[in-house]
Each structure stands twice: as C-alpha cells, then as structure tokens.
Write a protein that holds these residues in place. Structure first.
Motif, PDB file in Angstrom:
ATOM      1  N   VAL A 117       7.684   4.838 -22.399  1.00 23.02           N
ATOM      2  CA  VAL A 117       7.169   4.893 -21.098  1.00 23.02           C
ATOM      3  C   VAL A 117       6.052   5.633 -21.155  1.00 23.02           C
ATOM      4  CG1 VAL A 117       7.369   5.269 -18.602  1.00 23.02           C
ATOM      5  CG2 VAL A 117       9.392   4.257 -19.830  1.00 23.02           C
ATOM      6  N   LEU A 118       4.774   5.126 -21.022  1.00 21.58           N
ATOM      7  CA  LEU A 118       3.503   6.024 -21.293  1.00 21.58           C
ATOM      8  C   LEU A 118       3.028   6.328 -19.846  1.00 21.58           C
ATOM      9  CD1 LEU A 118       1.741   3.590 -23.790  1.00 21.58           C
ATOM     10  CD2 LEU A 118       3.195   5.577 -24.130  1.00 21.58           C
ATOM     11  N   ARG A 119       3.546   5.797 -18.819  1.00 18.00           N
ATOM     12  CA  ARG A 119       2.898   5.984 -17.367  1.00 18.00           C
ATOM     13  C   ARG A 119       3.814   5.567 -16.379  1.00 18.00           C
ATOM     14  NH1 ARG A 119      -0.183   3.087 -13.664  1.00 18.00           N
ATOM     15  NH2 ARG A 119      -1.886   4.454 -12.648  1.00 18.00           N
ATOM     16  N   PHE A 120       3.872   6.325 -15.424  1.00 19.02           N
ATOM     17  CA  PHE A 120       4.810   5.982 -14.169  1.00 19.02           C
ATOM     18  C   PHE A 120       3.936   6.028 -13.124  1.00 19.02           C
ATOM     19  CE2 PHE A 120       7.306   7.444 -10.766  1.00 19.02           C
ATOM     20  CZ  PHE A 120       8.398   6.608 -10.659  1.00 19.02           C
ATOM     21  N   LYS A 121       3.987   5.241 -11.980  1.00 17.31           N
ATOM     22  CA  LYS A 121       3.093   5.523 -10.731  1.00 17.31           C
ATOM     23  C   LYS A 121       3.909   4.861  -9.710  1.00 17.31           C
ATOM     24  CE  LYS A 121      -1.318   6.454  -9.264  1.00 17.31           C
ATOM     25  NZ  LYS A 121      -1.259   7.534  -8.147  1.00 17.31           N
ATOM     26  N   GLU A 122       3.571   5.324  -8.277  1.00 15.31           N
ATOM     27  CA  GLU A 122       4.210   4.903  -7.217  1.00 15.31           C
ATOM     28  C   GLU A 122       2.919   3.821  -6.962  1.00 15.31           C
ATOM     29  OE1 GLU A 122       5.459   7.206  -3.924  1.00 15.31           O
ATOM     30  OE2 GLU A 122       5.147   5.537  -2.795  1.00 15.31           O
ATOM     31  N   ILE A 123       3.101   2.800  -6.366  1.00 18.18           N
ATOM     32  CA  ILE A 123       1.739   1.781  -6.071  1.00 18.18           C
ATOM     33  C   ILE A 123       1.760   2.098  -4.663  1.00 18.18           C
ATOM     34  CG2 ILE A 123       1.237  -0.572  -5.655  1.00 18.18           C
ATOM     35  CD1 ILE A 123       2.083  -1.114  -8.255  1.00 18.18           C
ATOM     36  N   LYS A 124       3.035   1.783  -3.834  1.00 20.10           N
ATOM     37  CA  LYS A 124       3.191   2.186  -2.281  1.00 20.10           C
ATOM     38  C   LYS A 124       4.573   2.349  -1.986  1.00 20.10           C
ATOM     39  CE  LYS A 124       3.391  -2.850  -1.539  1.00 20.10           C
ATOM     40  NZ  LYS A 124       3.296  -3.690  -2.542  1.00 20.10           N
ATOM     41  N   SER A 125       4.652   2.547  -0.726  1.00 20.55           N
ATOM     42  CA  SER A 125       5.791   2.718  -0.038  1.00 20.55           C
ATOM     43  C   SER A 125       6.311   1.323   0.484  1.00 20.55           C
ATOM     44  CB  SER A 125       5.713   3.533   0.936  1.00 20.55           C
ATOM     45  OG  SER A 125       6.940   3.607   2.055  1.00 20.55           O
ATOM     46  N   TYR A 126       7.423   0.722   0.038  1.00 15.94           N
ATOM     47  CA  TYR A 126       7.893  -0.365   0.194  1.00 15.94           C
ATOM     48  C   TYR A 126       8.545  -0.864   1.551  1.00 15.94           C
ATOM     49  CZ  TYR A 126       9.755  -5.260  -0.857  1.00 15.94           C
ATOM     50  OH  TYR A 126       9.963  -6.523  -0.605  1.00 15.94           O
ATOM     51  N   SER A 127       9.388   0.161   1.714  1.00 14.26           N
ATOM     52  CA  SER A 127      10.115   0.352   2.929  1.00 14.26           C
ATOM     53  C   SER A 127      10.725   1.898   2.990  1.00 14.26           C
ATOM     54  CB  SER A 127      11.406  -0.848   2.883  1.00 14.26           C
ATOM     55  OG  SER A 127      12.191  -0.439   1.702  1.00 14.26           O
ATOM     56  N   PRO A 128      11.219   2.311   4.292  1.00  9.66           N
ATOM     57  CA  PRO A 128      11.720   3.659   4.282  1.00  9.66           C
ATOM     58  C   PRO A 128      12.675   3.949   3.151  1.00  9.66           C
ATOM     59  CG  PRO A 128      11.750   2.411   6.373  1.00  9.66           C
ATOM     60  CD  PRO A 128      11.684   1.273   5.458  1.00  9.66           C
ATOM     61  N   GLY A 129      12.265   4.817   2.520  1.00  6.56           N
ATOM     62  CA  GLY A 129      12.864   5.479   1.267  1.00  6.56           C
ATOM     63  C   GLY A 129      13.049   4.542   0.110  1.00  6.56           C
ATOM     64  N   VAL A 130      12.166   3.766   0.033  1.00  5.12           N
ATOM     65  CA  VAL A 130      12.195   2.521  -1.270  1.00  5.12           C
ATOM     66  C   VAL A 130      10.713   2.829  -1.587  1.00  5.12           C
ATOM     67  CG1 VAL A 130      12.260   0.339  -1.953  1.00  5.12           C
ATOM     68  CG2 VAL A 130      14.129   1.445  -0.464  1.00  5.12           C
ATOM     69  N   SER A 131      10.542   2.728  -2.774  1.00  6.26           N
ATOM     70  CA  SER A 131       8.925   3.048  -3.497  1.00  6.26           C
ATOM     71  C   SER A 131       8.932   1.673  -4.326  1.00  6.26           C
ATOM     72  CB  SER A 131       8.579   4.156  -4.151  1.00  6.26           C
ATOM     73  OG  SER A 131       8.615   5.304  -3.427  1.00  6.26           O
ATOM     74  N   HIS A 132       7.624   0.976  -4.729  1.00  2.00           N
ATOM     75  CA  HIS A 132       7.265   0.174  -5.316  1.00  2.00           C
ATOM     76  C   HIS A 132       6.296   1.009  -6.465  1.00  2.00           C
ATOM     77  CE1 HIS A 132       4.503  -3.833  -6.072  1.00  2.00           C
ATOM     78  NE2 HIS A 132       4.916  -3.290  -7.163  1.00  2.00           N
ATOM     79  N   VAL A 133       7.008   0.929  -7.637  1.00  2.00           N
ATOM     80  CA  VAL A 133       6.295   1.806  -8.751  1.00  2.00           C
ATOM     81  C   VAL A 133       6.084   0.711  -9.965  1.00  2.00           C
ATOM     82  CG1 VAL A 133       7.769   3.671  -8.233  1.00  2.00           C
ATOM     83  CG2 VAL A 133       8.639   2.042  -9.597  1.00  2.00           C
TER      84      VAL A 133
END
Ligand SMILES: C[S@@+](CC[C@H](N)C(=O)[O-])C[C@H]1O[C@@H](n2cnc3c(N)ncnc32)[C@H](O)[C@@H]1O
Length: 342
Positions: free
Chosen positions: A316-332
């Motif tokens: 895994v070379l990179r890990f990034k949160e794109i946005k908050s998807y719903s409360p407590g859940v992230s789109h990564v």
C-alpha cells in the motif's frame, strides 16, 4: 486584500474546498491572470491545502462586480413563499452545468414550484432538481424530483474536462473532485489502464485527456451512463485512447495485462477485488476505493486487498480519505502495488 493564486487546472478544485470552508470572499470577483486564477479569500487557508494545489498567497485589489450581492440574498428576498419560510431556503446547492440540485426541508413541500423558479431565475439555470433520496442502487442513481424545467441533460465542465450527463438520472459526486484531479495528474505514459466502474468517464476522462496512456478500457454496466460515456469520449477528443465497454467488469476478458486498475465504486467494491487482481499485471497498481467505518481504518481496506491478493504481495503506497460518506463512515482510496508471485 488576500488572494489565493493557483494554476488554472487546479482552480476549480481549490475553489470548492475554500467555499466549503467559508473562506472565499464573495464580495469580490475571482480574476484570471495568464495561466493562473486568483481567488479572493477572507483569511489564509491551511498550508497543506495550498501545497496540494500548487497555490500561493498573494495580495491585491480585487474588482467588485455586479454579482456582489450573494445570490441567496436575492433568492430569499424575491421567492414567492411565506415570509416565515424564507430563512429555510438553502444557501447551498450543487450546480452541474446549467442544472442545479438542492435539498429542501419538509416545511417547503408545498412551495416546490416557486422555489424551483426562483433558484432557476437567480442562478440562471434551465432546471432545478430537489434531492429527495440521495443516490441509490447498483447504478448509483440519484433520487430527485424536477421542480423547475424539464430538460435535465447538461454539460458540466470541471478542470477542463466536459462531462455531459442527465442530472436527473445519473450522479456526479462533487465530493470526488480532488480524486478526479489527482487522476489527471497520475503519470501513466504508455500504460494500459482498466477503469472498472467508468460511469460517464469520471476518472477515465481526466486521465486520458491530461496524460498519455496507451489505452483506457472503461467498463460500465448501466446503458444510460455508457451512452454518455461514449459521447464524452468524443466531446473530449480521446476516441483513440478510451475504449468504452458496456457490461459487467467481472466479465472483462484476459489476465495480468493492466498496468493500473481503477476501482471507483463504494459500498461493495471489495467484492470486485478478485477481478482487479486477475486483470492487474505484476507490479501494476490498483486504486481501491472503499467506504469504511472510521474505527476500522486503515486496517479493513488493507486486509481486504491482502486477502484478495492471496499469494501475491500487496504494497500500500498511499492511503487517503476522499470525503466523509455518512456519519462515522469515510470514503477512502488506497493505491496498492501488486507484486505477483509466479
Ligand atoms: C457512479 S460511478 C461512482 C462514482 C464516481 N467514481 C465519481 O467520481 O463520481 C460507479 C459506476 O459503476 C457502475 N457499475 C456498477 N457495477 C458495475 C459492474 N459490475 N461493472 C461495470 N460497471 C459497474 C455503475 O453503473 C456506476 O455508473
């Protein structure tokens, strides 16, 4: 006055971020200077945000324009709704080309038509859609109601790419703007790329327009999205590079031929990892998207990649949160190199 000076290609992405943080000084006009755009701001944004978009702070006298009045002020003043409800008219909306999507509180249920009319007039758009149920189903279709106009097909321009689509039938995630921008900057000269969930070309187009891949195989299951994908490939002049395929990505033939696989999908993306592992070549890269409860980050997506890889190695070379998807859940999104054992 303070301004953020940014190369044109990155201007839309940083403008959206600055707007979301309420940093744009709306009393003044954004100006263009050669290949740069200068955005008036109320205070200096985070250094990381500036660095990510190759932006710099500057100081100058910004012009004021006719648009000095914030549109929401006119909307709230002129809307044909009872005075008690004016404050409920939303000051945020999403605009795709000449179509606007808004969320309305229930109290405005009986006034949809007047609300649609005033947003259309003040914002100068041909259609207004009320978001009534977010995005649903395998095709990620928006649940919306037309409250002004009937023609909802639009051409949205973002970072120099033209996306034609029907905003009443297809989604366009403005929260993914940075990832679309990132895809446009990925060095992939001569690569064969598979975009497993192509949609209307969200990731395929920025990549094909801005870089020099050999081929982008863009697979899409929904016929409506596919038809716009075909149009967008022509509109953006990348017919020789992007090869749209209508169908289920799990049925794509071949193995170990892709330098890069894009998995821009949420909720059930992991179910498609075996296909991505089959398509990717030794040393190739998977851009794996996942929606994950925050307490399971970053372990769960990494684990899912590793278990789909079986006896191959995943780096895994990179890990990034794109946005908050719903409360407590992230789109990564994870960039994972796959080293295949023979
Ligand atoms: C809407 S896009 C996701 C959002 C996009 N990444 C963005 O930036 O906004 C996902 C697309 O994958 C398509 N899709 C879902 N399952 C698929 C499958 N098995 N094969 C090919 N396409 C699929 C959906 O129809 C949809 O158009």
């Amino acid at each position: 006055m303070l301004g953020v000076r940014v190369p044109k290609g990155s201007a839309e992405a940083i403008r959206l971020k600055l707007t979301r943080s309420n940093l744009v000084d709306k009393r003044f006009l954004i100006i263009e200077e050669d290949d740069f755009v200068i955005i008036p701001v109320l205070e200096e944004p985070d250094e990381e945000l500036l660095a990510n978009h190759c932006a710099q702070m500057t100081s100058l006298d910004f012009p004021t324009g006719k648009s000095r009045v914030d549109p929401i002020e006119t909307i709230r003043k002129d809307a044909d709704v009872p005075d008690a409800l004016r404050g409920l008219l939303p000051d945020k909306w999403e605009q795709f080309g000449d179509v606007v999507v808004i969320r309305l509180p229930k109290a405005l249920d009986g006034h949809e038509s007047s609300v649609g009319d005033i947003y259309a007039r003040v914002l100068g758009v041909k259609a207004v859609l009320r978001d009534t149920g977010g995005v649903t189903g395998m095709f990620r279709m928006p649940v919306v109601k037309k409250i002004h106009g009937s023609d909802t097909v639009t051409i949205h321009k973002e970072n120099g790419i033209l996306y034609k689509f029907d905003a009443a039938r297809l989604m366009f995630s403005s929260g993914n703007v940075e990832e679309r921008l990132r895809m446009s900057e990925i060095m992939c000269n001569g690569e064969t790329i598979v975009d497993m969930f192509a949609g209307i070309g969200y990731f395929s187009l920025p990549l094909a327009v801005n870089q020099r891949p050999k081929k982008v195989i863009s697979c899409e299951l929904n016929e409506i999205s596919y038809s716009y994908l075909l149009e967008n490939v022509r509109l953006n002049d990348v017919e020789g590079v992007v090869e749209p395929i209508l169908g289920d990505n799990r049925e794509l033939p071949g193995e170990a031929f892709a330098d890069r696989v894009i998995m821009g999908y949420v909720k059930t993306t992991h179910e498609f990892l075996p296909t991505a592992m089959r398509l990717v070549k030794d040393g190739g890269m998977i851009h794996y998207h996942e929606t994950c409860p925050n307490e399971l980050l970053p372990g769960r997506p990494v684990q899912r990649l590793r278990s789909a890889a079986r006896n191959h190695r995943v780096e895994v070379l990179r890990f990034k949160e794109i946005k908050s998807y719903s409360p407590g859940v992230s789109h990564v999104v994870l960039d994972a190199r796959v080293v295949k054992s023979s």
